[in-house]
Write a protein that holds these residues in place. Sequence first.
Motif, PDB file in Angstrom:
ATOM      1  N   SER A  70      -3.787   6.562   7.022  1.00  0.00           N
ATOM      2  CA  SER A  70      -2.490   6.000   6.648  1.00  0.00           C
ATOM      3  C   SER A  70      -2.617   4.525   6.313  1.00  0.00           C
ATOM      4  O   SER A  70      -2.037   4.053   5.327  1.00  0.00           O
ATOM      5  N   TYR A  71      -3.369   3.774   7.131  1.00  0.00           N
ATOM      6  CA  TYR A  71      -3.588   2.358   6.837  1.00  0.00           C
ATOM      7  C   TYR A  71      -4.202   2.181   5.449  1.00  0.00           C
ATOM      8  O   TYR A  71      -3.763   1.352   4.670  1.00  0.00           O
ATOM      9  N   LEU A  72      -5.237   2.971   5.155  1.00  0.00           N
ATOM     10  CA  LEU A  72      -5.922   2.868   3.869  1.00  0.00           C
ATOM     11  C   LEU A  72      -4.941   3.082   2.723  1.00  0.00           C
ATOM     12  O   LEU A  72      -4.857   2.268   1.795  1.00  0.00           O
ATOM     13  N   PHE A  73      -4.171   4.175   2.789  1.00  0.00           N
ATOM     14  CA  PHE A  73      -3.284   4.484   1.678  1.00  0.00           C
ATOM     15  C   PHE A  73      -2.075   3.554   1.613  1.00  0.00           C
ATOM     16  O   PHE A  73      -1.582   3.258   0.530  1.00  0.00           O
ATOM     17  N   LEU A  74      -1.619   3.054   2.760  1.00  0.00           N
ATOM     18  CA  LEU A  74      -0.546   2.064   2.732  1.00  0.00           C
ATOM     19  C   LEU A  74      -1.035   0.748   2.138  1.00  0.00           C
ATOM     20  O   LEU A  74      -0.307   0.076   1.401  1.00  0.00           O
ATOM     21  N   MET A  75      -2.283   0.385   2.433  1.00  0.00           N
ATOM     22  CA  MET A  75      -2.848  -0.835   1.827  1.00  0.00           C
ATOM     23  C   MET A  75      -3.032  -0.659   0.324  1.00  0.00           C
ATOM     24  O   MET A  75      -2.719  -1.562  -0.463  1.00  0.00           O
ATOM     25  N   LEU A  76      -3.534   0.497  -0.091  1.00  0.00           N
ATOM     26  CA  LEU A  76      -3.670   0.768  -1.522  1.00  0.00           C
ATOM     27  C   LEU A  76      -2.299   0.747  -2.202  1.00  0.00           C
ATOM     28  O   LEU A  76      -2.146   0.188  -3.298  1.00  0.00           O
ATOM     29  N   SER A  77      -1.304   1.329  -1.557  1.00  0.00           N
ATOM     30  CA  SER A  77       0.051   1.314  -2.095  1.00  0.00           C
ATOM     31  C   SER A  77       0.572  -0.116  -2.198  1.00  0.00           C
ATOM     32  O   SER A  77       1.205  -0.479  -3.194  1.00  0.00           O
TER      33      SER A  77
END
Length: 145
Positions: A70-77
């Motif tokens: 979730s952290y990874l995809f929230l950062m990418l977002s």
Amino acid sequence: MKSLVTSWQVWAFASAGFAALTAIFAKIGVENVNSDFATFIRTLVILFLAGGILWFGGQWQPLASISMRSYLFLMLSGMATGASWLCYFRALQLGDAARVAPVDKLSVVFVAVLGALLLGETLSLLNWLGVLLIAGGAVLVALKA
């Protein structure tokens, strides 16, 4: 009957309304201001607004409760959002809000295609017709007649 608070359609319509105001307010706001700096100011406002909503709503969540995925995809977002805002404000500085906003909304078309390709989401033929009409409408509005 579904509660208005839990209806995605109500929230999506509200989002569209606020996005329209964003375009108008931003177009006025970027006058005589560097578009990147204007994006920075906008981001600070959003940070404080979102923080206030979390604080007063008692919605803070322990950071450890969030998965690394979730952290990874929230950062990418977040990076994609930042890039989108920088481009959007530059476009508003250079063009008419009435033309920039519809082209920006081609994101709807991109989401439909990427949702189908990457997330396995399915749309009916009628839905795809709508996606094509959105694309065609954005192009027609963007044209300088």
